[in-house]
Design a protein around this motif. Structure first.
Motif, PDB file in Angstrom:
ATOM      1  N   THR A  56     -54.908  38.726  10.256  1.00 55.46           N
ATOM      2  CA  THR A  56     -53.450  38.923  10.958  1.00 55.46           C
ATOM      3  C   THR A  56     -53.364  38.484  12.198  1.00 55.46           C
ATOM      4  N   SER A  57     -54.429  37.878  12.993  1.00 58.61           N
ATOM      5  CA  SER A  57     -54.232  37.479  14.181  1.00 58.61           C
ATOM      6  C   SER A  57     -54.815  35.980  14.439  1.00 58.61           C
ATOM      7  N   VAL A  58     -55.750  35.661  13.499  1.00 57.94           N
ATOM      8  CA  VAL A  58     -56.641  34.243  13.790  1.00 57.94           C
ATOM      9  C   VAL A  58     -56.875  33.758  12.615  1.00 57.94           C
ATOM     10  N   TYR A  59     -56.866  32.300  12.141  1.00 64.91           N
ATOM     11  CA  TYR A  59     -57.294  31.609  10.984  1.00 64.91           C
ATOM     12  C   TYR A  59     -58.532  30.806  11.463  1.00 64.91           C
ATOM     13  N   LEU A  60     -59.718  30.877  11.079  1.00 64.52           N
ATOM     14  CA  LEU A  60     -60.797  30.273  11.513  1.00 64.52           C
ATOM     15  C   LEU A  60     -61.554  29.684  10.158  1.00 64.52           C
ATOM     16  N   GLY A  61     -61.895  28.393  10.612  1.00 71.54           N
ATOM     17  CA  GLY A  61     -62.616  27.616   9.559  1.00 71.54           C
ATOM     18  C   GLY A  61     -64.061  27.025  10.267  1.00 71.54           C
ATOM     19  N   LEU A  62     -65.134  27.064   9.662  1.00 68.64           N
ATOM     20  CA  LEU A  62     -66.181  26.286  10.147  1.00 68.64           C
ATOM     21  C   LEU A  62     -66.959  25.063   9.299  1.00 68.64           C
ATOM     22  N   ILE A 108     -60.140  40.776  23.432  1.00 70.51           N
ATOM     23  CA  ILE A 108     -61.475  40.202  22.912  1.00 70.51           C
ATOM     24  C   ILE A 108     -61.432  38.800  22.618  1.00 70.51           C
ATOM     25  N   SER A 109     -62.488  38.230  23.212  1.00 71.82           N
ATOM     26  CA  SER A 109     -62.450  36.609  23.109  1.00 71.82           C
ATOM     27  C   SER A 109     -63.864  36.282  22.794  1.00 71.82           C
ATOM     28  N   LEU A 110     -63.893  35.014  22.248  1.00 74.33           N
ATOM     29  CA  LEU A 110     -65.406  34.052  22.231  1.00 74.33           C
ATOM     30  C   LEU A 110     -65.227  33.174  23.231  1.00 74.33           C
ATOM     31  N   LYS A 111     -66.059  33.196  24.310  1.00 77.91           N
ATOM     32  CA  LYS A 111     -65.912  32.225  25.129  1.00 77.91           C
ATOM     33  C   LYS A 111     -67.330  31.069  24.893  1.00 77.91           C
ATOM     34  N   PHE A 112     -66.793  29.733  24.774  1.00 74.00           N
ATOM     35  CA  PHE A 112     -67.790  28.889  24.675  1.00 74.00           C
ATOM     36  C   PHE A 112     -68.119  28.053  26.056  1.00 74.00           C
ATOM     37  N   THR A 113     -69.491  27.973  26.074  1.00 74.42           N
ATOM     38  CA  THR A 113     -69.869  27.251  27.157  1.00 74.42           C
ATOM     39  C   THR A 113     -70.248  25.850  26.918  1.00 74.42           C
ATOM     40  N   GLY A 114     -70.062  24.753  27.578  1.00 76.95           N
ATOM     41  CA  GLY A 114     -70.425  23.432  27.170  1.00 76.95           C
ATOM     42  C   GLY A 114     -71.801  23.127  27.918  1.00 76.95           C
ATOM     43  N   LYS A 115     -72.183  22.048  27.128  1.00 76.31           N
ATOM     44  CA  LYS A 115     -73.402  21.413  27.677  1.00 76.31           C
ATOM     45  C   LYS A 115     -73.273  20.788  28.937  1.00 76.31           C
ATOM     46  N   GLU A 123     -62.034  29.112  24.906  1.00 73.93           N
ATOM     47  CA  GLU A 123     -61.806  30.375  24.583  1.00 73.93           C
ATOM     48  C   GLU A 123     -61.079  30.707  23.465  1.00 73.93           C
ATOM     49  N   LEU A 124     -61.434  31.605  22.551  1.00 67.11           N
ATOM     50  CA  LEU A 124     -60.842  31.655  21.305  1.00 67.11           C
ATOM     51  C   LEU A 124     -60.441  33.130  21.466  1.00 67.11           C
ATOM     52  N   VAL A 125     -59.191  33.789  21.456  1.00 64.67           N
ATOM     53  CA  VAL A 125     -58.604  34.981  21.761  1.00 64.67           C
ATOM     54  C   VAL A 125     -58.399  35.690  20.317  1.00 64.67           C
ATOM     55  N   PHE A 126     -59.058  36.816  20.090  1.00 62.64           N
ATOM     56  CA  PHE A 126     -58.980  37.486  18.884  1.00 62.64           C
ATOM     57  C   PHE A 126     -58.150  38.953  19.003  1.00 62.64           C
ATOM     58  N   GLY A 134     -51.884  42.229  14.763  1.00 62.65           N
ATOM     59  CA  GLY A 134     -51.286  43.278  13.954  1.00 62.65           C
ATOM     60  C   GLY A 134     -52.673  44.410  13.744  1.00 62.65           C
ATOM     61  N   ASP A 135     -53.858  43.777  14.000  1.00 64.02           N
ATOM     62  CA  ASP A 135     -55.011  44.744  13.753  1.00 64.02           C
ATOM     63  C   ASP A 135     -55.300  45.433  15.100  1.00 64.02           C
ATOM     64  N   ASP A 136     -56.221  46.516  14.869  1.00 72.22           N
ATOM     65  CA  ASP A 136     -56.576  47.187  15.856  1.00 72.22           C
ATOM     66  C   ASP A 136     -57.911  46.366  16.545  1.00 72.22           C
ATOM     67  N   ALA A 137     -58.222  46.908  17.680  1.00 77.65           N
ATOM     68  CA  ALA A 137     -59.269  46.527  18.490  1.00 77.65           C
ATOM     69  C   ALA A 137     -60.640  46.379  17.839  1.00 77.65           C
ATOM     70  N   GLU A 138     -60.913  47.180  17.181  1.00 72.85           N
ATOM     71  CA  GLU A 138     -62.196  47.548  16.457  1.00 72.85           C
ATOM     72  C   GLU A 138     -62.347  46.529  15.261  1.00 72.85           C
ATOM     73  N   VAL A 139     -61.088  46.354  14.660  1.00 73.66           N
ATOM     74  CA  VAL A 139     -61.246  45.410  13.457  1.00 73.66           C
ATOM     75  C   VAL A 139     -61.562  43.986  14.022  1.00 73.66           C
ATOM     76  N   GLN A 140     -61.006  43.569  15.209  1.00 71.88           N
ATOM     77  CA  GLN A 140     -61.033  42.277  15.722  1.00 71.88           C
ATOM     78  C   GLN A 140     -62.291  42.142  16.304  1.00 71.88           C
ATOM     79  N   TYR A 141     -62.837  43.211  16.681  1.00 69.46           N
ATOM     80  CA  TYR A 141     -64.043  43.170  17.713  1.00 69.46           C
ATOM     81  C   TYR A 141     -65.125  42.894  16.658  1.00 69.46           C
ATOM     82  N   ASN A 142     -65.106  43.592  15.393  1.00 71.28           N
ATOM     83  CA  ASN A 142     -66.077  43.237  14.343  1.00 71.28           C
ATOM     84  C   ASN A 142     -65.911  41.759  13.870  1.00 71.28           C
TER      85      ASN A 142
END
Length: 157
Positions: A56-62, A108-115, A123-126, A134-142
């Motif tokens: 409900t807050s992000v779409y991710l694909g790897l 809550i976010s993921l921070k990427f450090t470059g080489k 930075e990707l904000v969750f 829409g979700d709460d912090a605990e769901v997004q943290y997990n």
């Protein structure tokens, strides 16, 4: 009397369960649209994501083979990032507690450090307390922890 009672019971059942089924249908449609948007961006960048998350807050694909991460923010579907993990050295899970709302994770976010200093930093904000998530912090943290592990495994290979 039995027919009237049955009709009243069925009417009440439809009145109470109808909105629930409608919300489930709307949520499933949002997930399908999000997945299609993610796959369109993947096709445009010649990627084949094996890991996909529609939330409900992000779409991710790897795409672990090409080491690329696709990120779409739910609130602004036109804004997306394709992060090249080949130029990323580290990924960290960052949380912040704002002073005006103590005792709760507010960001809550993921921070990427470059080489190198000039590339790979992003930075990707969750979750953002002041955003429209829409979700709460605990769901997004997990969710962020799960994706941090996916990305770290991709960085090791």
């Amino acid at each position: 009397m039995d027919t009237a009672s049955t009709l009243i019971g069925l009417s009440l059942l439809v009145i109470f369960l109808g909105p629930i089924f409608y919300l489930i249908l709307i949520e499933n449609r949002k997930n399908i649209v999000g997945r299609q948007a993610l796959l369109r961006i993947a096709d445009a960048n010649a990627l084949q994501p094996k890991e996909i998350e529609v939330n409900t807050s992000v779409y991710l694909g790897l795409d672990a083979r090409k080491k690329k991460l696709i990120y779409i923010n739910y609130t602004n579907k036109n804004e997306f990032k394709v992060i090249d993990l080949n130029i990323v050295s580290n990924v960290n899970l960052e949380t912040k507690d704002f002073p005006e709302k103590p005792g709760k994770i507010n960001f809550i976010s993921l921070k990427f450090t470059g080489k190198s200093k000039s590339e790979g930093n992003s930075e990707l904000v969750f979750y953002d307390e002041y955003g429209e998530n829409g979700d709460d912090a605990e769901v997004q943290y997990n969710l962020a922890r799960k994706w941090q592990k996916f990305i770290e495994n991709c960085l090791k290979n």
